[in-house]
Design a protein around this motif. Structure first.
Motif, PDB file in Angstrom:
ATOM      1  N   MET A   1       7.302  17.277 -17.750  1.00 31.83           N
ATOM      2  CA  MET A   1       7.998  17.232 -16.464  1.00 31.83           C
ATOM      3  C   MET A   1       7.783  15.868 -15.813  1.00 31.83           C
ATOM      4  N   PRO A   2       8.792  15.360 -15.134  1.00 30.15           N
ATOM      5  CA  PRO A   2       8.617  14.070 -14.449  1.00 30.15           C
ATOM      6  C   PRO A   2       7.638  14.232 -13.292  1.00 30.15           C
ATOM      7  N   PRO A   3       6.899  13.156 -12.946  1.00 35.57           N
ATOM      8  CA  PRO A   3       5.965  13.241 -11.824  1.00 35.57           C
ATOM      9  C   PRO A   3       6.705  13.487 -10.526  1.00 35.57           C
ATOM     10  N   PRO A   4       6.065  14.177  -9.573  1.00 34.86           N
ATOM     11  CA  PRO A   4       6.732  14.412  -8.279  1.00 34.86           C
ATOM     12  C   PRO A   4       6.988  13.091  -7.570  1.00 34.86           C
ATOM     13  N   PRO A   5       8.021  13.023  -6.773  1.00 32.81           N
ATOM     14  CA  PRO A   5       8.320  11.766  -6.062  1.00 32.81           C
ATOM     15  C   PRO A   5       7.196  11.397  -5.105  1.00 32.81           C
ATOM     16  N   ARG A   6       6.919  10.101  -5.005  1.00 32.47           N
ATOM     17  CA  ARG A   6       5.858   9.627  -4.117  1.00 32.47           C
ATOM     18  C   ARG A   6       6.290   9.772  -2.664  1.00 32.47           C
ATOM     19  N   ARG A   7       5.322  10.179  -1.851  1.00 36.98           N
ATOM     20  CA  ARG A   7       5.612  10.279  -0.420  1.00 36.98           C
ATOM     21  C   ARG A   7       5.813   8.887   0.165  1.00 36.98           C
ATOM     22  N   PRO A   8       6.722   8.760   1.101  1.00 34.18           N
ATOM     23  CA  PRO A   8       6.883   7.448   1.746  1.00 34.18           C
ATOM     24  C   PRO A   8       5.611   7.088   2.498  1.00 34.18           C
ATOM     25  N   PRO A   9       5.256   5.802   2.555  1.00 35.81           N
ATOM     26  CA  PRO A   9       4.016   5.403   3.237  1.00 35.81           C
ATOM     27  C   PRO A   9       4.053   5.756   4.722  1.00 35.81           C
ATOM     28  N   ALA A  10       2.896   6.116   5.240  1.00 35.76           N
ATOM     29  CA  ALA A  10       2.782   6.448   6.665  1.00 35.76           C
ATOM     30  C   ALA A  10       1.399   6.042   7.145  1.00 35.76           C
ATOM     31  N   GLY A  11       1.312   5.762   8.439  1.00 32.63           N
ATOM     32  CA  GLY A  11       0.025   5.434   9.035  1.00 32.63           C
ATOM     33  C   GLY A  11      -0.407   4.007   8.758  1.00 32.63           C
ATOM     34  N   ILE A  12      -1.723   3.774   8.762  1.00 34.89           N
ATOM     35  CA  ILE A  12      -2.267   2.422   8.618  1.00 34.89           C
ATOM     36  C   ILE A  12      -2.093   1.932   7.184  1.00 34.89           C
ATOM     37  N   GLN A  13      -1.522   0.728   7.057  1.00 37.47           N
ATOM     38  CA  GLN A  13      -1.267   0.128   5.757  1.00 37.47           C
ATOM     39  C   GLN A  13      -1.831  -1.298   5.725  1.00 37.47           C
ATOM     40  N   TRP A  14      -2.224  -1.730   4.521  1.00 37.22           N
ATOM     41  CA  TRP A  14      -2.671  -3.106   4.350  1.00 37.22           C
ATOM     42  C   TRP A  14      -1.520  -4.067   4.669  1.00 37.22           C
ATOM     43  N   PRO A  15      -1.806  -5.277   5.097  1.00 41.47           N
ATOM     44  CA  PRO A  15      -0.737  -6.236   5.426  1.00 41.47           C
ATOM     45  C   PRO A  15       0.039  -6.655   4.179  1.00 41.47           C
ATOM     46  N   LEU A  16       1.294  -6.978   4.370  1.00 41.91           N
ATOM     47  CA  LEU A  16       2.090  -7.578   3.303  1.00 41.91           C
ATOM     48  C   LEU A  16       1.625  -9.019   3.089  1.00 41.91           C
ATOM     49  N   VAL A  17       1.596  -9.428   1.828  1.00 38.58           N
ATOM     50  CA  VAL A  17       1.179 -10.791   1.508  1.00 38.58           C
ATOM     51  C   VAL A  17       2.323 -11.751   1.815  1.00 38.58           C
ATOM     52  N   PRO A  18       2.097 -12.744   2.658  1.00 39.19           N
ATOM     53  CA  PRO A  18       3.186 -13.690   2.992  1.00 39.19           C
ATOM     54  C   PRO A  18       3.663 -14.451   1.748  1.00 39.19           C
ATOM     55  N   ASN A  19       4.951 -14.602   1.644  1.00 38.55           N
ATOM     56  CA  ASN A  19       5.568 -15.413   0.584  1.00 38.55           C
ATOM     57  C   ASN A  19       5.259 -14.928  -0.835  1.00 38.55           C
ATOM     58  N   SER A  20       4.928 -13.649  -0.961  1.00 39.35           N
ATOM     59  CA  SER A  20       4.646 -13.114  -2.292  1.00 39.35           C
ATOM     60  C   SER A  20       5.942 -12.877  -3.049  1.00 39.35           C
ATOM     61  N   LYS A  21       5.924 -13.167  -4.362  1.00 42.88           N
ATOM     62  CA  LYS A  21       7.100 -12.921  -5.195  1.00 42.88           C
ATOM     63  C   LYS A  21       7.231 -11.445  -5.556  1.00 42.88           C
ATOM     64  N   LYS A  22       6.165 -10.685  -5.324  1.00 39.67           N
ATOM     65  CA  LYS A  22       6.154  -9.264  -5.641  1.00 39.67           C
ATOM     66  C   LYS A  22       6.566  -8.469  -4.400  1.00 39.67           C
ATOM     67  N   GLU A  23       7.609  -7.703  -4.505  1.00 34.07           N
ATOM     68  CA  GLU A  23       8.098  -6.935  -3.367  1.00 34.07           C
ATOM     69  C   GLU A  23       7.069  -5.890  -2.935  1.00 34.07           C
ATOM     70  N   GLY A  24       6.850  -5.792  -1.630  1.00 38.11           N
ATOM     71  CA  GLY A  24       5.910  -4.798  -1.109  1.00 38.11           C
ATOM     72  C   GLY A  24       4.474  -5.061  -1.491  1.00 38.11           C
ATOM     73  N   ASP A  25       4.118  -6.321  -1.700  1.00 33.17           N
ATOM     74  CA  ASP A  25       2.768  -6.688  -2.144  1.00 33.17           C
ATOM     75  C   ASP A  25       1.775  -6.555  -0.994  1.00 33.17           C
ATOM     76  N   ARG A  26       0.934  -5.530  -1.064  1.00 31.29           N
ATOM     77  CA  ARG A  26      -0.103  -5.330  -0.040  1.00 31.29           C
ATOM     78  C   ARG A  26      -1.473  -5.514  -0.701  1.00 31.29           C
ATOM     79  N   SER A  27      -1.795  -6.740  -0.994  1.00 26.98           N
ATOM     80  CA  SER A  27      -3.015  -7.070  -1.720  1.00 26.98           C
ATOM     81  C   SER A  27      -4.241  -6.922  -0.833  1.00 26.98           C
ATOM     82  N   THR A  28      -5.218  -6.155  -1.304  1.00 30.26           N
ATOM     83  CA  THR A  28      -6.465  -6.026  -0.548  1.00 30.26           C
ATOM     84  C   THR A  28      -7.247  -7.334  -0.558  1.00 30.26           C
TER      85      THR A  28
END
Length: 548
Positions: A1-28
């Motif tokens: 069976m395919p994995p269940p769809p991921r829940r959309p992000p909510a609440g506190i999230q790490w910052p997006l990396v400025p000028n990253s070539k990777k979309e949605g890059d939230r590098s710790t």
């Protein structure tokens, strides 16, 4: 069976990396470096460039944290300036997502309002005329009175705790009025936490404001504890509770620190309005989640300490880790040097004959980099960082240090932030390597790893001292300090880390080897005893057969 769809992000999230070539890059790694860069760069601009240039942050973060703490001591008012800059960066750059809308955390905390309702349960145990004595479980016994006093003295003399921690525990033991908490209000962020003081506070009749996940099994346990106490417990709910059973109340109780952070702050502003609050940050999660939940608790504490209209006095409360960088004392430094000497114990002498000493990781717990000359005096640092815990853990604990410094220096708040010992909680010992290291650390004088019930009790006692004694050094803003970082120096129940001869990060392998060696020796003894018994039985059977 395919994995269940991921829940959309909510609440506190790490910052997006400025000028990253990777979309949605939230590098710790990006956020870890940027937060410390903001704090250190505020007092030493050249340090920001050095942090930027570091390519292996996971391996080398410790040296930059040590330089950060040193700069806070060397630069006048450096600790407060750096703390403010570091906190401002995380609040302005970490994001909060609500109903698909993304905004800076600081914006969310200022604009989103609560929809929680409030419930309160009262304990069924009458408050005693005389507060119960201070009791500390330890090695299968419950210590109080003279027994407790003798054990505290032994801990101090061996070097497992600082004298200031021993004095504080004994003062709480001897001061009955400090153990009557019927007029005090404690917010517990992470009320069910293994290291939190919930049981002690309820036993002493406190008014607890409990914040924990909306999971029925958690609230079933919390409600049972409150009902069986002489205290009260107030908590947020997502529905009316009038006429409901405790089982039904548990189904609507609770909230989520990560996704409902602004609502929790707004709810707390109006809960027991006008009362002084002690706000304890006790929630813990593994990995990167630990940073996010620590930031959630910080956002709540920030809001409460800055809103004097809602609660005129707010005391932030934390449990510091001994595996961090702290300002210690000249006495602790001298004890560490003594415990490094081969004359300190047969075990210390034996280590000199092993590859762990000559070619391995063992390093002294003192040295030139750990002596810092400040504007007013010389400070002695202890570097208890354990690299395996990682930069996320270090950032989570550093934010607590920053908030404690700012709340005391700028907000005039009392602060309770005592160092707790290494404790064999489930969240730590589920890692087999940590569990084995803990099992062998006692070979290194004066280390002791404590069981959870002991750590709960001693840290609860230190909390009572901080919130009751207006002259508590470190805790009370009325008592001057030569550096704000001395908040964490007094009342340190560090489990031996400050007076350990070897750097904490270097004894792990030897502790694991000692644990395994002792296990092997015990096994060999059992095998020998069983073998001797079996041989005796065989000989006896042969003798019986011969007689027959």
């Amino acid at each position: 069976m395919p994995p269940p769809p991921r829940r959309p992000p909510a609440g506190i999230q790490w910052p997006l990396v400025p000028n990253s070539k990777k979309e949605g890059d939230r590098s710790t790694t990006y956020a870890n470096k940027a937060a410390l860069k903001a704090a250190s760069g505020a007092i030493r601009p050249e340090e920001a460039a050095a942090i930027d240039a570091e390519r292996n942050w996971r391996k080398n973060y410790g040296k930059y944290l040590l330089r950060h703490v040193s700069a806070c001591l060397e630069v006048k008012d450096g600790a407060v300036t750096a703390a403010e800059a570091g906190l401002q960066w995380v609040h302005d750059n970490f994001e909060f997502i609500k109903d698909g809308k993304t905004m800076p955390l600081s914006t969310a905390m200022a604009t989103i309002k609560s929809t929680f309702k409030t419930a309160t349960v009262t304990g069924s145990v009458p408050r005693p005329e005389t507060p119960p004595p201070l009791r500390i479980p330890y090695k299968g016994k419950v210590l109080e009175g003279g027994e407790l006093e003798r054990q505290v003295v032994r801990w101090v003399e061996y070097g497992t705790i600082e004298p200031s921690a021993g004095d504080a525990i004994l003062t709480v033991m001897r001061t009955d009025e400090w153990r009557d908490l019927s007029d005090k209000y404690f917010v517990l962020l992470g009320a069910s936490s293994a290291m939190g003081p919930l049981r002690l506070l309820l036993e002493l009749g406190a008014n607890v404001i409990a914040v924990d996940l909306d999971r029925p099994h958690i609230w079933t346990s919390l409600l049972a504890l409150a009902r069986a106490s002489s205290g009260t417990m107030t908590f947020p709910t997502k529905g009316d509770t009038a006429g409901l059973t405790d089982e039904q109340i548990a189904g609507v109780a609770g909230c989520n620190l990560l996704t409902e952070t602004p609502e929790i702050l707004d709810w707390l502003r109006s809960t027991h309005a006008g009362k002084p609050l002690v706000v304890g940050a006790y929630a813990y999660l593994d990995g990167e989640l630990h940073v996010r939940v620590s930031l959630a608790m910080d956002a709540i504490i920030k809001g409460l300490t800055e809103d004097k209209a809602a609660h005129p006095a707010v005391t932030p409360a934390y449990l510091c880790t001994p595996t961090d960088i702290h300002v210690s004392t000249a006495d602790a430094r001298a004890a560490a040097a003594k415990n490094y000497s081969p004359l300190s114990s047969p075990f210390a002498a034996l280590l000199r004959l092993t590859p762990l000493f000559w070619f391995g990781p063992l390093r002294p717990n003192f040295g030139g980099r750990l002596t810092v000359k400040g504007p007013e005096e010389t400070y002695y640092l202890v570097d208890g960082l354990v690299n395996r815990q990682g930069p996320n853990y270090a950032l989570a604990k550093r934010m607590q240090h920053w908030r404690a410094v700012v709340a005391r220096a700028r907000g005039g708040c009392a602060v309770s932030s005592n160092i707790a010992p290494s404790t064999a909680t489930a969240s730590v010992t589920h890692n087999r390597l940590f569990a084995m290291a803990y099992g062998g650390m006692h070979w290194f004088r004066p280390m002791e790893v404590f069981q959870q019930e002991t750590s709960n009790a001693v840290m609860g006692a230190l909390l009572l001292r901080d919130v009751s004694d207006r002259r508590a050094k470190g805790a009370s803003p009325a008592v001057p300090l030569s550096t704000p970082l001395q908040i964490f120096s007094f009342g340190a129940f560090h489990g031996g880390v400050w007076r350990l001869g070897f750097k904490m990060d270097t004894i792990g392998e030897a502790s694991i080897l000692m644990y395994l060696l002792v296990k092997l020796l015990k096994l060999l003894v059992v095998v020998a005893v069983v073998g001797a018994g079996t041989a005796g039985l065989i000989a006896a059977s042969k003798h019986t057969a011969a007689e027959l």
